[in-house]
Design a protein around this motif. Structure first.
Motif: not given
Length: 506
Positions: A312-318, A393-394, A381-390, A291-295
């Motif tokens: 789209l990168a390094f922002s709340w939208q990311a 990075f983005l 929702f639970a998966r989005a709540l626990g997201e870390f790596g992606c 995603l970082l390479m794309l956005l």
């Protein structure tokens, strides 16, 4: 009077909630015990340490410590073109200084302190007092790194130049006008960082014990109240805002993708299913990198959104994009599985009633598949709540903007803030518990309700068909009824659909 299911559900939910609250209370109680340890180490016997871990007083000692500071690392660079070794910057030249290395710890006591308190640095009792101060204070700020508390070999000196083994220590050196440094150099002039491997440097002031200001810790409840009052809650709000926005997008995108898969041929299904599912099997860091390479800001796509004021990168939208990408497969797979489990004959029967595809989707497919769709939504929702790596990075780690709870847990732990790490861990455990509890209760309730209502309305539909279209005895006997007999299964489904959805679906 409540229905038996409602009573059992309310009772089970109350018990689960009570257990959850008990676990949370125990967690917060443990947090109150952990909070002081995050600020400073366990107190040595007879040592009173301030709540901030920067001051200490020892019973029976005529001096105390104030302004304790731990420099985690120094610099191995030249200063004004001259290499002095591994150097640490100091605020003042008149500070007690301790440098820790793998081989030994060297404590420098300025001559002014020696004279003021009448110290004999060769006195073992005085050395034990200094160790009692420096060990716990250093450990409390060590953040998991090597600490003076575990050091076995100590040297005490009031000389600004001191040699211990292959290391030469230079304390309180004014290497720049008004700038003081402590330097550790190798005796043979080699690279000090490689040869000596210096660790942290501690500095502090010595003051008369009666003049020391040591603010106590307070009771565990007072410490917990202070901790909760001073905690930065922005990761919670960023997380909820991100997950709330992401789940709305994931819900509609997942339903659209699942419905789309029903309309394409089998070969195309295999290709699209792989594309839709691959974020679920890829490591989150790989998704974030792609995603970082794309956005990213160095791409034409990313620069376009920057130019319009919507980076789209390094922002709340990311953070939202990252959450959508990793949570989408769960919603898509749940919705697709639910749609494929529907009886195709029932859908065909609905078409014989003149229903459009849109009406079939909204009035028939969604109600019958809603249990699985709701479960998929909550899991996403639970998966989005626990997201870390992606997300890391983005979106990065920007406090108040992109720092979500999982990112806060990682960086608080890396910074040695164990209390905040435990707090956010407990918050995620509570959220996860509620998500799983909701899924279990919802699934059990909807399964029983659908089975009961389907049987009831199916019987009503069968009775309606018997009243509306029962064949006459002449038709059953005649040979001309074979065409109608062939249509009977489809008519049965049509009347069943009509009966199941009666009361609002039509």
């Amino acid at each position: 009077m409540k229905e038996p299911w409602a009573e059992r559900t309310a009772s089970g939910f109350a018990r689960a909630l009570a257990l959850l609250l008990a676990a949370l209370a125990l967690g917060l109680a443990g947090l109150g015990a952990i909070a002081p340890q995050a600020a400073f180490a366990d107190e040595a016997e007879g040592v009173e340490i301030s709540a901030d871990g920067d001051a200490a007083r020892l019973e029976g000692c005529d001096f105390a410590v104030e302004g304790f500071y731990r420099a985690q690392t120094g610099s191995n660079r030249e200063i004004d073109g001259t290499y002095y070794g591994y150097t640490y910057s100091m605020d003042d030249g008149e500070l007690l200084t301790a440098v820790n290395t793998p081989e030994c710890a060297v404590v420098y006591v300025p001559q002014s302190y020696v004279d003021q308190f009448g110290m004999d640095l060769a006195d073992e009792a005085l050395q034990d007092q200094l160790k009692a101060f420096l060990g716990p204070l250093d450990k409390g700020l060590s953040k998991g790194a090597a600490s003076l508390a575990t050091q076995e070999t100590w040297y005490f000196t009031s000389d600004q130049e001191f040699t211990a083994g292959d290391a030469v220590f230079s304390f309180a050196q004014e290497l720049k006008p008004g700038r003081f440094y402590t330097a550790v150099a190798a005796a043979d002039g080699s690279d000090a960082k490689q040869t000596i491997a210096p660790g942290a440097m501690d500095t502090c002031r010595l003051v008369p014990a009666e003049d020391a200001v040591v603010v106590g810790k307070g009771t565990p409840l007072e410490q917990l109240a202070t901790f909760l009052a001073e905690l930065d809650y922005s990761p919670l709000w960023v997380t909820l805002r991100t997950c709330g926005t992401a789940i709305v997008l994931v819900f509609f995108l997942g339903l659209a993708a699942a419905y789309f898969m029903l309309r394409v041929n089998k070969r195309a299904q295999d290709i699209f299913d792989t594309i839709f599912t691959i974020p679920m099997v890829l490591p989150p860091t790989v998704c974030g990198f792609l995603l970082l390479m794309l956005l990213g800001r160095n791409t034409a796509f990313g620069r376009f959104f920057i130019d319009i004021g919507f980076p789209l990168a390094f922002s709340w939208q990311a953070t939202v994009i990252a959450a959508v990408v990793v949570a989408f497969p769960l919603m898509y797979r749940s919705a697709r599985g639910a749609f494929e489990a529907l009886d195709p004959n029932m859908l065909d029967a609905a078409r014989t009633l003149g229903w459009s595809n849109g009406r079939i989707f909204v009035k028939l497919m969604l109600p019958l598949a809603w249990s699985s769709i709701a479960s998929g939504t909550v899991l996403a929702f639970a998966r989005a709540l626990g997201e870390f790596g992606c997300t890391l990075f983005l979106a990065g780690n920007q406090l108040g903007s992109t720092r979500t709870i999982p990112i806060a847990i990682y960086f608080e732990w890396m910074n040695g803030n164990q209390a905040a790490t435990w707090f956010w861990t407990i918050v995620l455990i509570v959220f996860s518990f509620l998500v799983i509890l909701f899924i279990n209760i919802w699934s059990r309730h909807t399964t029983k309700y659908r089975r009961k209502e389907t049987m009831k309305r199916g019987r009503a539909a069968t009775g309606k068909r018997g009243g509306k279209s029962g064949p006459s005895s002449g038709q059953r006997a005649g040979g001309g009824s074979s065409g109608k007999a062939a249509d009977e299964p489809l008519l049965d489904e049509a009347f069943a659909v009509d009966g199941i959805l009666e009361g609002g679906a039509r």
